[in-house]
Design a protein around this motif. Structure first.
Motif, PDB file in Angstrom:
ATOM      1  N   LEU A 264      31.651  37.580  52.733  1.00 17.39           N
ATOM      2  CA  LEU A 264      32.499  38.111  51.673  1.00 17.39           C
ATOM      3  C   LEU A 264      31.621  38.804  50.638  1.00 17.39           C
ATOM      4  N   PRO A 266      31.214  39.523  46.626  1.00 16.78           N
ATOM      5  CA  PRO A 266      31.654  38.700  45.487  1.00 16.78           C
ATOM      6  C   PRO A 266      33.072  39.029  45.042  1.00 16.78           C
ATOM      7  N   GLU A 267      33.469  40.295  45.123  1.00 16.46           N
ATOM      8  CA  GLU A 267      34.815  40.663  44.683  1.00 16.46           C
ATOM      9  C   GLU A 267      35.871  40.033  45.591  1.00 16.46           C
ATOM     10  N   ALA A 269      35.455  37.361  47.408  1.00 17.99           N
ATOM     11  CA  ALA A 269      35.433  35.913  47.183  1.00 17.99           C
ATOM     12  C   ALA A 269      36.202  35.559  45.925  1.00 17.99           C
ATOM     13  N   ALA A 270      36.027  36.356  44.865  1.00 14.42           N
ATOM     14  CA  ALA A 270      36.742  36.083  43.619  1.00 14.42           C
ATOM     15  C   ALA A 270      38.238  36.195  43.835  1.00 14.42           C
ATOM     16  N   GLU A 271      38.642  37.196  44.634  1.00 17.32           N
ATOM     17  CA  GLU A 271      40.075  37.353  44.867  1.00 17.32           C
ATOM     18  C   GLU A 271      40.641  36.156  45.631  1.00 17.32           C
ATOM     19  N   LYS A 272      39.880  35.715  46.658  1.00 18.75           N
ATOM     20  CA  LYS A 272      40.336  34.536  47.413  1.00 18.75           C
ATOM     21  C   LYS A 272      40.460  33.322  46.498  1.00 18.75           C
ATOM     22  N   LEU A 273      39.460  33.152  45.627  1.00 21.18           N
ATOM     23  CA  LEU A 273      39.461  31.986  44.738  1.00 21.18           C
ATOM     24  C   LEU A 273      40.666  32.037  43.792  1.00 21.18           C
TER      25      LEU A 273
END
Lengths: 294, 429
Positions: A264, A266-267, A269-273
Motif C-alpha cells: 500500500l 501511505p495514502e 493505507a490511510a484511506e483503509k484505516l
C-alpha cells in the motif's frame, strides 16, 4: 478522572443540602473509618454548600467504633470559607432495625432539598438500596453514578453521570433529589484531627409512630459467611471430537481471521484505516470533525 | 488430509442390524462369508468413483471413503437442541444491558442464570429490550422477547423504563426478574424496580444485589465488608458478570410477544405526567488524554517504528484518540511511563486499539488481550502484532499518520489555528 468543569467557579447551592453517611471499613486492614464513596459525597457537598452542609447517620449509638467512623467525616470541615465546625445528626436505632423509615422521617422534617450519598455501603448488606427506597417513599428523584455537580438552582440540579470507558453524560435532576456519588468523583480531602474533635454529634430523638419503627425482617433466614474468592471461569471447548478439543487446548492464541493488506502507499493505507474506523463507528462519519467517543 | 477417526457409536450401529439407525451407517459389504462357508466378494461394492469418473480401488489406506459420519465430525460445534415451550407456567424476565446494541458477555451470563432458574419448572425465559433490531436471543437462551422500543424514547430515561417494566410486571407477573448489576444502567433500573415493587406492598421484592452464584436453589451474593450472603432466590436478582455459564447446548425460539396495549397505555402515561425527575441532556465531550488509560475506548499507540513524534501527537489529536506507547518508546524517553501499555504498564480495555510501529512483544500482547479490535500499522508483515490484528496495514507508520491527518482535513503544516480550536474545544467541554 476528567472533570470538564474543573475550571468553572464552584456552584454555590441555595438549597439545603445533606450528606447521608455510613460507617466504612478499610479495604485491607478492616479498620473502621469513613466510607470511601460517602467521603466523596461529603466532599461534593462541601464544595457545593460549604460549611452549611449537614450530615446524618442512622446507627447504633452503643457501637464502640461509631464515633471513630463519624469523626472521619466531621474532620473534613476545614479549608472552607467560613470556619464553622461540622455537625452530624445521629438517628439512634438498634443494629437490626430498618434505617429507611427513620431517615425518611428526618429528611421530611428537616426540609432538605438535596441529599448526597455513596452508591453502596461498605458494611452490612451493601446493596445500595437505601437511596432508592428513600426516593420511592418520599417521591424524590434519584440519580446514580454522579461524577460532578455542574450547577444547582432552586428547581433542579445539573450533574455529570459517569459512564463506562470514562465517558460522561449530563443529566438534569428535579429537586428534591437524592444523588448517589460514583467512585470517580473528586477525591475527598483528608480528615483533620482538630475539626474532627470539635465537630458536634447530635443524637436526634426521633418521634416515629410506633408502627413505623420495626426491625428489618427480610433478612432473618440469611446465612452470612466470609466471602469466598470467585472461581475463575475455565475455557471449555464443546466438541464431540477429541482432536478439536486437543487443538483448542494446545493452541497458541493467534490471528482470528485478521485482514493483512500489503503493498500500500501511505495514502491508500490511510484511506483503509479511516474507512475501517468509520465503519466501526470509532470516528464520526462527517468529514473534518473528529469525535473520539464510540 | 484429515485424519480418519472411528466413531464408536457409528461402529456399534453398523454392527447391530437391529439398531434403529443401522441403515444410515451400514455400508454395502464387499466381502462376506456365505452360509456354505465360502468367501464371497462383490466387486461392485468395493472402491470409490474417482474424480474423473473411473472406479478406483485404493488398498493403501490413504483415502477415506465419504460417509455421513465424517461429515458430522467436520463441524466443530455440536448441533444445539431446539427447545420450544408453548404454554409456560410463568416467566423469568431478563433485562439485558445490550452494550453497543448487541448481547454482551454479561448478558449471556444473565440468560444462563435465568435458564438455571427456569429449567425443570416449565418457566419461559423472557427477554425485555428497549432497543429494536437486536439479534442472537435464540442462541442466548430466550424463549420469549418483549420489545419495548416503541414505548420508551431513545436515550437515558430511567423513569419511563421503570414505568414500562411495571406494566410488564402487571401483564406477566414474572417469577423472577434478572438484571445486570452494572451501574448506571441495569443496576439502577433493577433497584428502582425493587423499590417500586416494595412500595406497592410486595414484601418479597427486596432485590438480591451482586449475586454471583446459584447453588441448590439458593443464591450467594456479595455483601460489604468481605462477607457473602447465602439466601433463598429473591424475586428481583441483580447479578454480577460470570454469575452462570452461558447457554451453549440448546437453542430457543425467542418468540416475539406483544403485551396487550390496553393494559399498558394508561398507567404509563399517568406515571410520566406526574414524575419526570431525570432529564437526559446528552453526552459530554471528554478530553481523551484525561481518561485513565485502562478505561479509554480508543487508543493510538506508538512504538519503535515511530520517528516523527510531533506528527504522532498531532494524529492522536485529530483522531480524538488516547495516547499509548510500547515499553521501548517509554524507555527511549518519547512518552511518559503512565502511557505504557502492556503487562509491565497498563492493561487496557479499549474497543479499538491502533498500534503504530509496534511489533508486539508478549508483554504488550497480554496488555491488549481485552481489546475488541486491533489495527496494526507496521513495516514488517511477519511480526506478532500483525498476527494478532484484525486489520493490518503493511506500510510506514509516520507516513500513514501524516496521510490520515491530511485526509481528515487537518494536515500538520500550517495548522496552528486548527490545533488551537481543537484544544479549546476540549477545554470548553
Amino acid at each position: 478522572m476528567p472533570q470538564p468543569d474543573a475550571k468553572a467557579p464552584s456552584p454555590r447551592a441555595e438549597v439545603k443540602a445533606v450528606a447521608l453517611v455510613s460507617s466504612g471499613r478499610h479495604p485491607v486492614s478492616g479498620r473502621a473509618g469513613r466510607a470511601r464513596e460517602d467521603a466523596r459525597a461529603v466532599e461534593m457537598g462541601l464544595s457545593l454548600a460549604g460549611a452549611d452542609l449537614s450530615l446524618v447517620h442512622a446507627g447504633d449509638p452503643e457501637d464502640a467504633s461509631l464515633r471513630e467512623c463519624l469523626e472521619g467525616y466531621l474532620g473534613m470541615f476545614h479549608g472552607l470559607d467560613d470556619e464553622r465546625d461540622g455537625a452530624l445528626s445521629l438517628l439512634p436505632m438498634q443494629a437490626g432495625d430498618d434505617a429507611v423509615p427513620l431517615l425518611a422521617a428526618w429528611l421530611e422534617r428537616s426540609g432538605v432539598q438535596l441529599a448526597l450519598t455513596g452508591q453502596r455501603a461498605e458494611c452490612g448488606e451493601g446493596s445500595g438500596m437505601v437511596g432508592y427506597l428513600l426516593a420511592e417513599r418520599l417521591g424524590w428523584s434519584i440519580a446514580t453514578g454522579v461524577a460532578a455537580i455542574e450547577r444547582c438552582d432552586a428547581r433542579s440540579v445539573t450533574v455529570l453521570q459517569a459512564l463506562p470507558q470514562g465517558q460522561r453524560r449530563r443529566l438534569e435532576v428535579r429537586l428534591p433529589c437524592l444523588i448517589a456519588v460514583d467512585s470517580v468523583a473528586e477525591a475527598p480531602r483528608q480528615s483533620a484531627f482538630g475539626p474532627a474533635r470539635r465537630g458536634r454529634i447530635d443524637t436526634v430523638d426521633d418521634r416515629l409512630p410506633a408502627g413505623e419503627k420495626r426491625p428489618d425482617v427480610a433478612n432473618v433466614d440469611w446465612q452470612w459467611q466470609p466471602a469466598r474468592a470467585r472461581p475463575k471461569r475455565l475455557k471449555v471447548v464443546k466438541s464431540t471430537n477429541a482432536r478439536d478439543r486437543f487443538k483448542a487446548a494446545a493452541a497458541k492464541s493467534s490471528a482470528s481471521g485478521g485482514q493483512v493488506l500489503t503493498d500500500l502507499t501511505p495514502e491508500q493505507a490511510a484511506e483503509k484505516l479511516i474507512d475501517y474506523l468509520r465503519a466501526e463507528k470509532i470516528i464520526a462519519d462527517t468529514g473534518e470533525s473528529s469525535a473520539g467517543e464510540s | 488430509m484429515s485424519v480418519r477417526r472411528i466413531d464408536p457409536h457409528a461402529e456399534r450401529a453398523r454392527r447391530n442390524r437391529l439398531h434403529p439407525r443401522h441403515h444410515e451407517f451400514a455400508r454395502p459389504a464387499w466381502r462376506w462369508t456365505s452360509s456354505e462357508g465360502v468367501t464371497r466378494v462383490n466387486p461392485h461394492a468395493l472402491g470409490a468413483i474417482g474424480p474423473n469418473g473411473i472406479k478406483r480401488i485404493d488398498r493403501s489406506g490413504a483415502s477415506v471413503e465419504a460417509s455421513p459420519v465424517s461429515a458430522s465430525q467436520a463441524s466443530a460445534e455440536p448441533a444445539r437442541r431446539q427447545i420450544v415451550i408453548d404454554q409456560p407456567a410463568g416467566h423469568v424476565v431478563v433485562v439485558p444491558e445490550l452494550p453497543e446494541g448487541r448481547l454482551g458477555d454479561h448478558d449471556k451470563d444473565l440468560f444462563g442464570l435465568a435458564r438455571q432458574l427456569a429449567d425443570g419448572r416449565d418457566l419461559a425465559v423472557t427477554a425485555i429490550t428497549f432497543l429494536s433490531g437486536v439479534t442472537g436471543f435464540e442462541d442466548a437462551g430466550a424463549d420469549r422477547v418483549v420489545d419495548l422500543a416503541a414505548t420508551v424514547a431513545e436515550g437515558y430515561d430511567p423513569e419511563a423504563r421503570l414505568a414500562a417494566l411495571v406494566a410488564v410486571e402487571r401483564a406477566l407477573t414474572p417469577q423472577h426478574w434478572i438484571f445486570a448489576d452494572a451501574l448506571p444502567d441495569g443496576g439502577d433500573l433493577g433497584r428502582r424496580l425493587g423499590a417500586r415493587l416494595a412500595a406497592r406492598g410486595a414484601a418479597d421484592a427486596r432485590p438480591a444485589t451482586r449475586v454471583w452464584q446459584l447453588n441448590d436453589g439458593r443464591t450467594l451474593s456479595r455483601a460489604g465488608d468481605r462477607q457473602d450472603i447465602l439466601r433463598d432466590v429473591a424475586r428481583v436478582l441483580l447479578a454480577l458478570p460470570e454469575c452462570a455459564e452461558p447457554v451453549s447446548e440448546t437453542r430457543h425460539e425467542a418468540r416475539r410477544i406483544d403485551l396487550a396495549a390496553t393494559d399498558e397505555a394508561s398507567p404509563v402515561a399517568g406515571d410520566q405526567a406526574t414524575t419526570l425527575g431525570v432529564i437526559d441532556r446528552g453526552r459530554v465531550a471528554v478530553d481523551p488524554q484525561e481518561i485513565p488509560l485502562a478505561q479509554a475506548p480508543f487508543i493510538l499507540s506508538a512504538g519503535r517504528g515511530v520517528s516523527d513524534w510531533e506528527g504522532y501527537h498531532h494524529a492522536a489529536r485529530v483522531l480524538g484518540a488516547s495516547e499509548g506507547a510500547s515499553r521501548v518508546a517509554v524507555d527511549d524517553g518519547y512518552m511518559v511511563r503512565t502511557r505504557q501499555v502492556g503487562a509491565t504498564g497498563t492493561f487496557v480495555t479499549a474497543s479499538c486499539y491502533v498500534a503504530v510501529g509496534i511489533s508486539g512483544a508478549v508483554q504488550h500482547l497480554q496488555g491488549i488481550a481485552k481489546c475488541q479490535r486491533v489495527i496494526a500499522i507496521n513495516n514488517d508483515p511477519s511480526c506478532d502484532m500483525v498476527k494478532r490484528a484484525d486489520l493490518a496495514l503493511i506500510a510506514d507508520g509516520d507516513a500513514v499518520l501524516a496521510a490520515v491527518c491530511e485526509r481528515l482535513g487537518q494536515p500538520r503544516d500550517g495548522d496552528g489555528e486548527s490545533w488551537q480550536t481543537e484544544e479549546s474545544q476540549h477545554a470548553a467541554a
